[in-house]
Design a protein around this motif. Sequence first.
Motif, PDB file in Angstrom:
ATOM      1  N   TYR A 281     -52.329 -66.316 -30.361  1.00 43.06           N
ATOM      2  CA  TYR A 281     -53.475 -66.917 -30.183  1.00 43.06           C
ATOM      3  C   TYR A 281     -53.942 -67.722 -31.474  1.00 43.06           C
ATOM      4  N   LEU A 282     -53.630 -67.020 -32.734  1.00 39.71           N
ATOM      5  CA  LEU A 282     -54.007 -67.996 -33.975  1.00 39.71           C
ATOM      6  C   LEU A 282     -53.235 -69.230 -34.056  1.00 39.71           C
ATOM      7  N   LYS A 283     -51.885 -69.228 -33.149  1.00 48.78           N
ATOM      8  CA  LYS A 283     -51.004 -70.488 -33.322  1.00 48.78           C
ATOM      9  C   LYS A 283     -51.428 -71.326 -32.224  1.00 48.78           C
ATOM     10  N   SER A 284     -52.364 -70.700 -31.196  1.00 49.49           N
ATOM     11  CA  SER A 284     -52.722 -71.863 -30.032  1.00 49.49           C
ATOM     12  C   SER A 284     -54.231 -72.552 -30.478  1.00 49.49           C
ATOM     13  N   ASP A 285     -54.566 -73.112 -29.206  1.00 41.32           N
ATOM     14  CA  ASP A 285     -56.133 -73.603 -29.458  1.00 41.32           C
ATOM     15  C   ASP A 285     -56.945 -72.798 -29.336  1.00 41.32           C
ATOM     16  N   MET A 286     -56.873 -71.722 -28.677  1.00 42.71           N
ATOM     17  CA  MET A 286     -57.638 -70.682 -28.710  1.00 42.71           C
ATOM     18  C   MET A 286     -57.839 -69.408 -29.467  1.00 42.71           C
ATOM     19  N   SER A 287     -57.779 -69.865 -30.892  1.00 43.23           N
ATOM     20  CA  SER A 287     -57.765 -68.877 -31.895  1.00 43.23           C
ATOM     21  C   SER A 287     -58.949 -67.900 -31.788  1.00 43.23           C
ATOM     22  N   GLY A 288     -60.200 -68.238 -31.439  1.00 41.23           N
ATOM     23  CA  GLY A 288     -61.324 -67.295 -31.199  1.00 41.23           C
ATOM     24  C   GLY A 288     -60.984 -65.959 -30.417  1.00 41.23           C
ATOM     25  N   VAL A 289     -60.032 -66.086 -29.464  1.00 43.20           N
ATOM     26  CA  VAL A 289     -59.459 -64.885 -28.665  1.00 43.20           C
ATOM     27  C   VAL A 289     -58.893 -63.888 -29.569  1.00 43.20           C
ATOM     28  N   ALA A 290     -58.428 -64.270 -30.702  1.00 42.33           N
ATOM     29  CA  ALA A 290     -57.505 -63.396 -31.510  1.00 42.33           C
ATOM     30  C   ALA A 290     -58.490 -62.193 -32.012  1.00 42.33           C
ATOM     31  N   LEU A 291     -59.888 -62.566 -32.291  1.00 39.88           N
ATOM     32  CA  LEU A 291     -60.790 -61.437 -32.386  1.00 39.88           C
ATOM     33  C   LEU A 291     -60.828 -60.397 -31.419  1.00 39.88           C
ATOM     34  N   VAL A 292     -60.771 -60.797 -30.259  1.00 36.49           N
ATOM     35  CA  VAL A 292     -61.017 -60.080 -29.004  1.00 36.49           C
ATOM     36  C   VAL A 292     -59.739 -58.949 -29.134  1.00 36.49           C
ATOM     37  N   HIS A 293     -58.509 -59.268 -29.470  1.00 34.73           N
ATOM     38  CA  HIS A 293     -57.496 -58.569 -29.528  1.00 34.73           C
ATOM     39  C   HIS A 293     -57.716 -57.783 -30.893  1.00 34.73           C
ATOM     40  N   MET A 294     -58.449 -58.064 -31.856  1.00 38.37           N
ATOM     41  CA  MET A 294     -58.402 -56.834 -32.916  1.00 38.37           C
ATOM     42  C   MET A 294     -59.137 -55.717 -32.392  1.00 38.37           C
ATOM     43  N   MET A 295     -60.135 -55.925 -31.417  1.00 40.22           N
ATOM     44  CA  MET A 295     -60.724 -54.777 -30.953  1.00 40.22           C
ATOM     45  C   MET A 295     -59.845 -53.765 -30.122  1.00 40.22           C
ATOM     46  N   SER A 296     -58.747 -54.147 -29.847  1.00 45.20           N
ATOM     47  CA  SER A 296     -57.793 -53.159 -29.167  1.00 45.20           C
ATOM     48  C   SER A 296     -57.396 -52.070 -30.047  1.00 45.20           C
ATOM     49  N   PHE A 297     -57.788 -52.137 -31.302  1.00 39.53           N
ATOM     50  CA  PHE A 297     -57.364 -50.987 -32.231  1.00 39.53           C
ATOM     51  C   PHE A 297     -58.502 -49.626 -32.218  1.00 39.53           C
TER      52      PHE A 297
ATOM     53  N   THR B  69     -56.262 -43.292 -20.768  1.00 38.38           N
ATOM     54  CA  THR B  69     -56.854 -44.127 -19.727  1.00 38.38           C
ATOM     55  C   THR B  69     -57.494 -45.316 -20.510  1.00 38.38           C
ATOM     56  N   LEU B  70     -58.001 -45.340 -21.671  1.00 38.96           N
ATOM     57  CA  LEU B  70     -58.544 -46.403 -22.590  1.00 38.96           C
ATOM     58  C   LEU B  70     -57.300 -47.010 -23.237  1.00 38.96           C
ATOM     59  N   ASN B  71     -56.141 -46.144 -23.531  1.00 35.14           N
ATOM     60  CA  ASN B  71     -54.872 -47.193 -24.017  1.00 35.14           C
ATOM     61  C   ASN B  71     -54.371 -47.894 -22.750  1.00 35.14           C
ATOM     62  N   GLU B  72     -54.100 -47.316 -21.529  1.00 37.47           N
ATOM     63  CA  GLU B  72     -53.666 -48.076 -20.580  1.00 37.47           C
ATOM     64  C   GLU B  72     -54.393 -49.174 -20.188  1.00 37.47           C
ATOM     65  N   LEU B  73     -55.720 -49.207 -20.244  1.00 38.57           N
ATOM     66  CA  LEU B  73     -56.626 -50.447 -19.921  1.00 38.57           C
ATOM     67  C   LEU B  73     -56.277 -51.478 -20.962  1.00 38.57           C
ATOM     68  N   VAL B  74     -56.113 -51.150 -22.118  1.00 40.27           N
ATOM     69  CA  VAL B  74     -55.829 -52.040 -23.454  1.00 40.27           C
ATOM     70  C   VAL B  74     -54.633 -52.722 -23.004  1.00 40.27           C
ATOM     71  N   LEU B  75     -53.613 -51.799 -22.844  1.00 34.11           N
ATOM     72  CA  LEU B  75     -52.261 -52.354 -22.655  1.00 34.11           C
ATOM     73  C   LEU B  75     -52.144 -53.423 -21.455  1.00 34.11           C
ATOM     74  N   THR B  76     -52.895 -53.084 -20.418  1.00 31.78           N
ATOM     75  CA  THR B  76     -52.918 -53.917 -19.159  1.00 31.78           C
ATOM     76  C   THR B  76     -53.610 -55.075 -19.516  1.00 31.78           C
ATOM     77  N   GLY B  77     -54.902 -55.153 -20.302  1.00 28.38           N
ATOM     78  CA  GLY B  77     -55.485 -56.225 -20.916  1.00 28.38           C
ATOM     79  C   GLY B  77     -54.719 -57.249 -21.570  1.00 28.38           C
ATOM     80  N   ASN B  78     -54.073 -56.502 -22.744  1.00 25.88           N
ATOM     81  CA  ASN B  78     -52.961 -57.491 -23.459  1.00 25.88           C
ATOM     82  C   ASN B  78     -51.998 -58.008 -22.691  1.00 25.88           C
ATOM     83  N   VAL B  79     -51.567 -57.301 -21.696  1.00 30.12           N
ATOM     84  CA  VAL B  79     -50.152 -58.046 -20.870  1.00 30.12           C
ATOM     85  C   VAL B  79     -50.973 -59.226 -20.225  1.00 30.12           C
TER      86      VAL B  79
END
Length: 191
Positions: free
Chosen positions: A82-98, A119-129
């Motif tokens: 996402y940092l490489k793409s035009d939608m670099s702001g979405v990268a912050l959302v993925h930081m909340m995956s931690f 269950t939360l880890n499964e939801l995070v993985l599914t969201g990232n996929v």
Amino acid sequence: MSYGEAFFNILLIAACCYAMYSLTPADNPYGYVAAAFCFVHGFLDLLQAFAAEESDECSPILVLSASIIAAILLPLANIEFYLKSDMSGVALVHMMSFIPLLYDMLGKMCDDWDAATDTLNELVLTGNVLSISFLAVQTGNPMYGGIAAIAFFGRYGSELIDKFVDGLGPYISTLSNAAVIGLMTYSLTQG
């Protein structure tokens, strides 16, 4: 000694070496961190595979590092993409995956594990996929779609295969991690 475990960990270590050689920490810090964590996990798992005795001294460390790899690999790759793409702001959302990683680590270290964390880890993985699949469609990059498919198969396919062939699931998971690291590195360096 488990030769299968050693072979797949050598593949993971090789993919991590390729990533750490090709990526620079200044240009791709998140991809480099993902490769470094996977390298350490693969090396520890390789040492355990070659141990003369089946000792359980490294088992808690390996369980903890495996849960870290399962939680951070795809979010760190998504941050890089996402940092490489035009939608670099979405990268912050993925930081909340931690955040689930923090709960998972605390639960495993303090013996206060809760099924809700899984269950939360499964939801995070599914969201990232889903997120990387969306990015694959938006950018027209099939490599991102391949990474999403491999990560999904590595998590859920390994459990399914393990039900049919007992003991094969961890090998599939390790191979999936190696493939995600390798494809992430290739797409970051070639694109």
